[in-house]
Design an enzyme around this catalytic site. Structure first.
Site, PDB file in Angstrom:
ATOM      1  N   CYS A 419      12.669   3.868  -9.551  1.00 57.43           N
ATOM      2  CA  CYS A 419      11.708   2.919 -10.188  1.00 57.43           C
ATOM      3  C   CYS A 419      10.160   2.724 -10.007  1.00 57.43           C
ATOM      4  O   CYS A 419       9.798   1.722 -10.964  1.00 57.43           O
ATOM      5  CB  CYS A 419      12.345   1.919 -10.732  1.00 57.43           C
ATOM      6  SG  CYS A 419      12.694   0.951  -9.675  1.00 57.43           S
ATOM      7  N   LYS A 422       9.281  -1.109  -8.739  1.00 57.63           N
ATOM      8  CA  LYS A 422       8.306  -1.936  -9.940  1.00 57.63           C
ATOM      9  C   LYS A 422       9.096  -2.935 -11.073  1.00 57.63           C
ATOM     10  O   LYS A 422      10.687  -3.196 -10.156  1.00 57.63           O
ATOM     11  CB  LYS A 422       8.130  -1.314 -11.311  1.00 57.63           C
ATOM     12  CG  LYS A 422       7.127  -0.636 -11.374  1.00 57.63           C
ATOM     13  CD  LYS A 422       6.735   0.418 -12.668  1.00 57.63           C
ATOM     14  CE  LYS A 422       5.573  -0.489 -13.602  1.00 57.63           C
ATOM     15  NZ  LYS A 422       4.616   0.644 -14.243  1.00 57.63           N
ATOM     16  N   ASP A 492     -15.948  -9.998  -0.057  1.00 59.41           N
ATOM     17  CA  ASP A 492     -16.938  -8.634   0.034  1.00 59.41           C
ATOM     18  C   ASP A 492     -18.080  -8.481  -1.042  1.00 59.41           C
ATOM     19  O   ASP A 492     -19.353  -7.891  -0.672  1.00 59.41           O
ATOM     20  CB  ASP A 492     -16.113  -7.092  -0.703  1.00 59.41           C
ATOM     21  CG  ASP A 492     -15.699  -7.244   1.076  1.00 59.41           C
ATOM     22  OD1 ASP A 492     -16.041  -7.040   2.207  1.00 59.41           O
ATOM     23  OD2 ASP A 492     -14.321  -6.337   0.909  1.00 59.41           O
TER      24      ASP A 492
END
Ligand SMILES: Cc1cc2nc3c(=O)[nH]c(=O)nc-3n(C[C@H](O)[C@H](O)[C@H](O)COP(=O)(O)OP(=O)(O)OC[C@H]3O[C@@H](n4cnc5c(N)ncnc54)[C@H](O)[C@@H]3O)c2cc1C
Length: 755
Positions: A419, A422, A492
């Site tokens: 899956c 998940k 950043d």
């Protein structure tokens, strides 16, 4: 946290790292229960050992000798340490409400929070006296008090209210120390006056008369005046009023009177005794809530009332640990019958002590040595922790769970990952339901109206700035880790002068039963969202999967005007280099894993990591930065090289100006370095004067990888000092000018370090 890779079935939460809980932690470290997750919520990371506190005041011990550091002890126990204060309980939802983080759920709870001063009963006491309790932070209060005494020349009048063992011991220790401090400053001639205020007819009423007599004699010999049979009735500036109508002029007043219970317990619904302490059975289990335990000063054992003393808290540690383990395994707790007579060892400040048991007593300097030996041995139990063999991957303890939970556990073991590993939709929906991203008009499709992908609008005239970061958790606190990960990712954007708009999350959550997975996601994302929301970045989506270790990252998106984007390559000769945060997170967390870092060092590092670079970014841009970057995995030198190359310049860095986190120098001196360090060290070839540089203790820190590190900005000379001041004003206390940009030379190595 070392869960041995087992799914978590039960949460044991400890509030307070008092004398009983340190024994619980040790017990879990020695004999963990696979499937139990341990969390300590502690207001103070260093627990003072009450028995040695008078010795600390007298100057016989230093701070670390009298404090149990909960950080390495928690590491040893495989416990998560949450530096936070409990302020209430939700006994129905089984949650601890904290002052600075989301509620912490528990299956079994234990409370060992000590007692609090009752200065409010005497008018003026809260304003004009120094309370000795709670003993935490007394060290700070004592330091301030002794400083005040030393700053004032002439006569010193000091009073202690409360003549129990603690009051007498503290007074004698203070007298000894103050005299010594004056002698050291060649001020022996100054007059010292000490007063002891004793409410009962004689001092130390809980002790046999022979002990009170011995201390009465010592007090007399040491010239201390004792007011017996009278209590403090009011305090004014420099004046202590007594209920016999007299008053004393005093410069310093200490309250060592009976302590009370934390007021917040009254709101919890737990059954309390008439003084507000938690009423517990002989098993230390709350009489009203069987899943709650209490020990130490805060507990009132209904059948065996005892004075509030550290020695009883210590004694309760072992039975408390045993009973917590029993109830976690669904077994009834066992009663604990405290000893009627205990060995009491009370010192007189001058390396001399009185011992008493069964009504008999002896005194002498040998007794002090004996007490010192016992106290040091107790401390060593919690500071010299054994190396434990790597835990065998045994299965979860079956006694922990019901049939349903055990079935759920077997299902976890069988997961195929087909899956995409998940996390189930229901778990995610529930965990994320409380998260409230701010609304922005330019988020067309986001979490408020989910679809296959998020859709955002780019304002006209702006450019989109994107970045992504993802890393494994290095702390056992998902809430804190969420904050660090979000800050790290956003840096950043701040370095490049962009304004954040949105973020996508990618998370890996350790396998577990649904309720525990859900809770981890809730804590993790609550931490991250707090940071994203503050920065104005809307969480618009993400992906969460299960895996062996907790990890989190963000893809962050922001906007800037084309000519505002600040690159690494704009440094100009003559510019000054400013670093906004101290270095050292890599070595400190490597040391933390080895239990070699002090709790206060890690606290300092975490504080720095969760400080956003947003204001710093704004400041350096406002001060005309010519280039900027954020310091992360490549360390200072690696990121500096990234700036130097495209800028075509040389730099001179002043080693003595580098800001460093507390403890980082100590841990590099121990040879403890991050696993990323060797890769970073390859860039040492950029250093021109290697021999001089390597001789500095700071050398390893030049390569230390940073998590959520500071910004490194190149600022025109005429703006640098103003920029630094602005950074300090905005809370970047350790920001510093660390060097200067020079014209490019014809040498191969562009960086010169000066001492
Ligand atoms: C100067 C002095 C000397 C003493 N000497 C002796 C002695 O020689 N022998 C002796 O037996 N007793 C002595 N005592 C008494 C002794 O200090 C206490 O009885 C003892 O500290 C109680 O231990 P405890 O484990 O219950 O709590 P504490 O040791 O007080 O620990 C409680 C912990 O809980 C934490 N905490 C508190 N509230 C919260 C919250 N809401 N959320 C999270 N964490 C919280 C605190 O940070 C603290 O670490 C002395 C007391 C004083 C003041």
């Amino acid at each position: 946290m070392k869960t041995g890779g087992h799914p978590i079935l039960k949460d044991l939460v400890l509030i307070g790292g008092g004398h009983s809980h340190v024994a619980v932690l040790k017990s879990f470290g020695m004999n963990p229960i696979p499937g139990v997750r341990l969390t300590v919520i502690a207001r103070d990371v260093h627990t003072p050992y009450s028995g040695m506190l008078p010795g600390f005041i007298a100057g016989h011990y230093v701070f670390d000798e009298v404090h149990v550091d909960l950080r390495p002890l928690s590491q040893f126990a495989g416990a998560r340490l949450y530096h936070s204060e409990a302020v209430n309980l939700d006994l129905t939802a089984k949650m601890v409400i904290c002052n600075n983080r989301p509620p912490v759920p528990y299956d079994v709870l234990s409370i060992n929070i000590g007692s609090t001063p009752r200065v409010d009963e005497v008018p003026g006491a809260d304003q004009f006296t120094t309370p000795v309790k709670p003993i935490n932070n007394f060290v700070n209060r004592w330091e301030k008090l002794s400083q005040r005494i030393m700053e004032k020349p002439g006569k010193h009048r000091i009073g202690v209210v409360g003549a129990g063992a603690a009051g007498v011991e503290v007074l004698l220790a203070m007298q000894y120390r103050v005299k010594q401090m004056l002698d050291q400053r060649a001020r022996s001639g100054e007059k010292l006056e000490f007063h002891l205020i004793c409410k009962s007819d004689d001092i130390m009423p809980a002790f046999p008369p022979s002990v009170a007599a011995r201390f009465g004699r010592v007090l007399k010999e040491r010239g201390i005046s004792v007011s017996r049979g009278t209590a403090a009735s009011a305090v004014e500036y420099g004046l202590l009023k007594l209920d016999n109508g007299s008053s004393l002029k005093l410069d310093e007043i200490l309250f060592v009177t009976e302590a009370g219970a934390a007021e917040w317990l009254g709101r919890t619904g737990l059954k309390l005794d008439e003084n507000g302490f938690i009423a517990v059975h002989d098993s230390l289990q709350s009489v009203s809530h069987p899943d709650v335990f209490a020990a130490g000063d805060i507990a009132a054992v209904v059948n065996h009332p005892r004075p509030k003393a550290g020695v009883f808290a210590v004694r309760q540690g072992k039975p408390l640990a045993r009973n917590l383990k029993r109830v976690l395994r669904n077994r009834p707790p066992r009663p604990f019958n405290p000893q009627k007579s205990i060995l009491a060892l009370v010192s007189t400040g001058d390396r001399y002590a009185v011992a008493s048991k069964y009504g008999l007593s002896v005194e002498g300097s040998l007794v002090w040595k004996w007490k010192d030996w016992i106290d040091r041995r107790w401390m060593a139990k919690y500071t010299d922790l054994p190396e434990m063999a790597e835990e065998e991957k045994s299965s979860v303890d079956p006694a922990l769970g019901s049939r349903d939970t055990l079935k759920e556990i077997s299902a976890i073991a069988m997961r195929c990952g087909g899956c995409g590993a998940k996390v189930g939709a229901n778990v995610l929906t529930r965990a994320l339901s409380e998260l409230k991203p701010p609304e922005r008009d330019d988020i067309l499709v986001g979490l408020h109206d989910p679809d296959d992908a998020a859709v955002v609008e780019v304002p006209a005239g702006k450019v989109a700035v994107h970045s992504v970061d993802y890393f494994r958790s290095f702390v056992d606190d998902p809430y804190l880790f969420g904050q660090v990960a979000a800050n790290h990712s956003l840096s950043d954007l701040f370095a490049m002068g962009a304004t954040p708009q949105s973020a996508l999350a990618i998370a890996t959550i350790p396998y577990g039963i649904e309720s525990k997975v859900e809770e981890t996601i809730r804590q993790l994302m609550a931490g991250a969202m707090a940071v994203l929301n503050d920065a104005g970045a809307v969480l618009v989506g993400g992906h969460t999967s299960e895996g062996a270790e907790l990890a989190l990252g963000f893809s962050v998106n922001g906007f800037a005007t084309r000519d505002q984007v600040l690159r690494k390559g704009g440094m100009r000769p003559g510019d000054q280099l400013i670093l906004t945060k101290p270095l050292g997170t890599g070595t400190l967390f490597a040391a933390d894993m080895k239990r070699k870092a002090k709790g206060r060092w890690i606290d300092g590092a975490l504080e720095s990591m969760i400080q956003s670079n947003q204001l710093a970014g704004r400041s350096v841009h406002q001060h005309h930065a010519t280039a900027c970057t954020d310091i992360t995995g490549f360390g200072l030198l690696g990121h500096l090289v990234e700036m130097i190359r495209p800028s075509k310049v040389d730099v001179h860095i002043s080693l003595s100006s580098l800001p460093v986190l507390d403890g980082a120098l100590e841990t590099v001196k121990m040879g403890i370095l991050s696993t990323l360090q060797p890769a970073n060290v390859r860039l040492r070839r950029a250093i021109r004067n290697m021999e001089e540089t390597t001789s500095s203790d700071l050398y390893p820190l030049l390569f230390d990888p940073q998590t959520s590190g500071g910004l490194l900005a190149s600022i025109p000379d005429q703006h640098a000092e103003h920029c630094l001041k602005a950074l300090h004003d905005e809370g970047y206390e350790k920001a510093a000018i660390i060097g200067k940009v020079e014209p490019e030379s014809n040498q191969l190595e562009p960086i010169t370090f000066v001492h």
